[in-house]
Design a protein around this motif. Sequence first.
Motif, PDB file in Angstrom:
ATOM      1  N   ASN A   1      24.083   6.361   3.548  1.00 16.33           N
ATOM      2  CA  ASN A   1      25.259   6.459   4.442  1.00 16.33           C
ATOM      3  C   ASN A   1      25.252   7.792   5.192  1.00 16.33           C
ATOM      4  O   ASN A   1      24.398   8.656   4.959  1.00 16.33           O
ATOM      5  CB  ASN A   1      26.560   6.245   3.679  1.00 16.33           C
ATOM      6  CG  ASN A   1      26.986   7.449   2.825  1.00 16.33           C
ATOM      7  OD1 ASN A   1      28.143   7.584   2.464  1.00 16.33           O
ATOM      8  ND2 ASN A   1      26.084   8.342   2.463  1.00 16.33           N
TER       9      ASN A   1
ATOM     10  N   GLN B   1      30.127   6.838   6.699  1.00 15.73           N
ATOM     11  CA  GLN B   1      30.018   5.577   7.433  1.00 15.73           C
ATOM     12  C   GLN B   1      28.664   4.913   7.113  1.00 15.73           C
ATOM     13  O   GLN B   1      27.750   5.560   6.621  1.00 15.73           O
ATOM     14  CB  GLN B   1      30.153   5.817   8.937  1.00 15.73           C
ATOM     15  CG  GLN B   1      31.502   6.392   9.370  1.00 15.73           C
ATOM     16  CD  GLN B   1      31.603   7.897   9.216  1.00 15.73           C
ATOM     17  OE1 GLN B   1      30.597   8.565   8.963  1.00 15.73           O
ATOM     18  NE2 GLN B   1      32.804   8.434   9.334  1.00 15.73           N
ATOM     19  N   CYS B   2      28.545   3.639   7.461  1.00 13.67           N
ATOM     20  CA  CYS B   2      27.292   2.933   7.138  1.00 13.67           C
ATOM     21  C   CYS B   2      26.164   3.406   8.046  1.00 13.67           C
ATOM     22  O   CYS B   2      26.386   3.874   9.165  1.00 13.67           O
ATOM     23  CB  CYS B   2      27.467   1.432   7.255  1.00 13.67           C
ATOM     24  SG  CYS B   2      27.613   0.834   8.937  1.00 13.67           S
TER      25      CYS B   2
ATOM     26  N   THR C   1      31.226   1.137   2.665  1.00 10.07           N
ATOM     27  CA  THR C   1      31.242   2.489   3.224  1.00 10.07           C
ATOM     28  C   THR C   1      32.552   2.619   3.999  1.00 10.07           C
ATOM     29  O   THR C   1      33.315   1.641   4.090  1.00 10.07           O
ATOM     30  CB  THR C   1      30.073   2.737   4.201  1.00 10.07           C
ATOM     31  OG1 THR C   1      30.289   1.940   5.376  1.00 10.07           O
ATOM     32  CG2 THR C   1      28.718   2.384   3.588  1.00 10.07           C
ATOM     33  N   SER C   2      32.789   3.764   4.595  1.00  6.36           N
ATOM     34  CA  SER C   2      34.066   3.933   5.283  1.00  6.36           C
ATOM     35  C   SER C   2      34.152   3.114   6.569  1.00  6.36           C
ATOM     36  O   SER C   2      35.222   3.000   7.155  1.00  6.36           O
ATOM     37  CB  SER C   2      34.345   5.411   5.560  1.00  6.36           C
ATOM     38  OG  SER C   2      33.341   5.942   6.385  1.00  6.36           O
ATOM     39  N   THR C   3      33.039   2.533   7.014  1.00  6.77           N
ATOM     40  CA  THR C   3      33.111   1.601   8.154  1.00  6.77           C
ATOM     41  C   THR C   3      32.670   0.185   7.769  1.00  6.77           C
ATOM     42  O   THR C   3      32.518  -0.669   8.644  1.00  6.77           O
ATOM     43  CB  THR C   3      32.257   2.085   9.349  1.00  6.77           C
ATOM     44  OG1 THR C   3      30.959   2.417   8.869  1.00  6.77           O
ATOM     45  CG2 THR C   3      32.890   3.289  10.027  1.00  6.77           C
TER      46      THR C   3
END
Lengths: 262, 377, 181
Positions: A109, A116-117, A127-129
Amino acid sequence: MWCPGCGNGIVLGAMLRAFEELEYELHNTVVVTGIGCWGKADDYLLTNALHTTHGRALAFATGIKAANPRLHVVVLMGDGDGITIGGNHFIHAARRNMDLTAIVVNNYNYGMTGGQCSGTTPADSYTSTTLYGNPERELDICRLAEVAGANYVARGTVYHGWELQQLIKEALNKKGFALVEAVSPCPTHFGSHNGMREPVEMLNHLKEKAVTMDAYRQLKEPERDGYFVIGKLAERDAPDFSTNYERMRGRIAGARKEGEPA
Amino acid sequence: MQREVKLVQGNQAIAEGAVYAGARYYAGYPITPSSEIAELCSVLMPQLGGVYMQMEDEIASIAAVIGASLAGVKSFTATSGPGFSLMQENLGLAVLGEVPCVIINVQRCGPSTGLATKPAQSDVMQARWGRHGDQAIIALSPATVKECFDLTVTAFNFAEKFRVPVVLLADEIVGHMRENFTYPAPGELQVVERKKPTVTPDRYKPFEPAEDGIAPLAAFGSQYVFHITSSMHGTDGYSNNDPGNAAWRVAQLHQKIDRYRSEIVLTKTFNAEDADVLLIAYGATTRAARAAALTARRGGIRAGVLQLLTIWPFPDEIVAVLGGQASTVVVPEMNFSGQVAGEVQRVLGPGADIRRVNRYNGQVITPQDILRAIQGR
Amino acid sequence: MKERYEIILAGAGGQGLILCGMILAEAAIAEGKNVVQTQSYGIATRGGFSKSEVIMDREEIIFQQIQRPDVVLALTEQAMAMFASAGPEVQIFYDSTLLGTRPGQNLHGYPFSALASELGHGGTANIIALGVMAVLTGMVKVESLVSVLSSRFSGKTADLNIKALYTGVKLVEKITKGDPL
């Protein structure tokens, strides 16, 4: 600047011990870094260093090496930097067989920007996205390097620190494009999104899932799922860019001497 | 011995000029109308012990150029508008990292792919402001094959002397035009080499300006070990987030160019001293302006031409003096928005009579186009 | 003696017009003149309208583009259509193998392509045309063109091109008995 439990320090230590074993000198070593957590490694180095733009480290390194083939040029990138935004340069540095050593820390990540990915985030991971699970597939960095023409391809993990150091040393010794993928935990982001909040849980994950090629072959589908191979994965001895270019210059000079077209 | 007069193309003169200036590394990506530069470099560089590399894109091209320059080799690339756009982020690294290099932009008609084989002068502002962050840059613009050669040499000299990237804003007309040209002999034109450090290696700081305002630049592989970074950094080249340091760095990037304005700003005048109508032109359009001014003179109008060889930093001083003397200023350029006309207006003020002549369809501006503006029609 | 000539060579991409313009420009350089050669072309490497312009002058050439051509070579109907209505002072040469013949004091049709085929190389049509135009307009000397061709090409290619040039020269002599326009 790295978080507790981050693997970057282990990779950095492995690389520096390999430098020492190979008696690299500060003045003829250039470490080129991209953008990301691992890309900040140059702040800890006393060698020459060029900290570049996101994804482009290999292209900068290509110019350095082509202009002065006597330099040891080592390129540090993360999975987002090296093979996601910088995937095109990765393919072509390997295809040209630039005499560079690329050390790609893969933590699945984008750590620096908040988890994020990236192009190596496994399918269905969080992930956060990709809060609903990653709908895209992951890219195998080592297989990409191999088909693109790298002379040396290996994968290690920060759990296997000594082995990682040996792989980096082999890669540094190899003429032509050499890749070491170092799988490394990001407990702050990837771990916390994927049920491995404690750093030790991620290290245990690497300990369990990273296996030798022989062990991997003995695993049957679907038990293979989640396991990955560490160690040397590909090796060849194709001439590197600078060697080929020097040969071409020789042909041109020879032809010019004889008054014939090159 | 009398040297041979040859028929030389503008792009060829640029490549030969780079070689004359000492360039031994070229990395680029083919794009019309600049590709002849790449093709010639692929022949010349290996003959001269240099390297030509065709990169995977323009982002990689400028990156490799910067890398090679840091290894101590004079380096350059050539492109056109679309490729120039791709180079902008790394061009910013060359500005902040103070890496000498030359970028040739043989301008073509946009936006986007536009008219790929037709000329334009629409990247003037892209050259100046195309990158994020506040920074200064030098840009030069040739109108003849001879100027293609000479200004390429000048571009390398400025890059090396001031540790900056320099943009040569050519256009499809001068790039593809052929004229009779005699190559200068070695030594005939000045060739500047970058200043190297003289302190002991343990005391070298890659961003510590000398008295002349310019920090000496070592090469990777020399006895000097140093860091260059795209992040804000101190004089030692290591990351530095201190606001005072950042303010000093940003200001210094502007001030080192400002300090040498009088040396960097190059112009030519043609009957401009007594001009009542002043034509301010650059690049290939200069030629139409000169032809128009001569015709106007024959018709009793005191017309003259100020040619801007340097576009950035903008030649405020001479524009103010000559523009201030004239009752009318005409600015012909191959773009819609009047990218240089706007600068002229800034210098001369909102009340000045500034007439714009713009073409943005890939066709060249003719002397008749300019004459109509002179005559107020 | 007329010192400034503006020549337009027009046709399609792939007809060698740019090379032809370069040869003409180099011949003028050999005679001590200033030259500017420009071109206009499209995105196709073969086909599409293509134009090469040459200006030669003893004086400095300021504006680089042709404003009043003295001589035009038209190798396609499209090119011919663009220039056919030019004034009588413009001498227009065209390939009568490829184009329909048309009347006009200043329109000069010659079978450049047919003669090139007879030479065994269709690509020499433009050089044959150069020979014709040089003799009839006097813009450059035939010897200057010969010297350019022999330095630009070598061996059989040089021989072929020089032969093509003289094919044009002799054609004019045969038809006009050498009277210039």
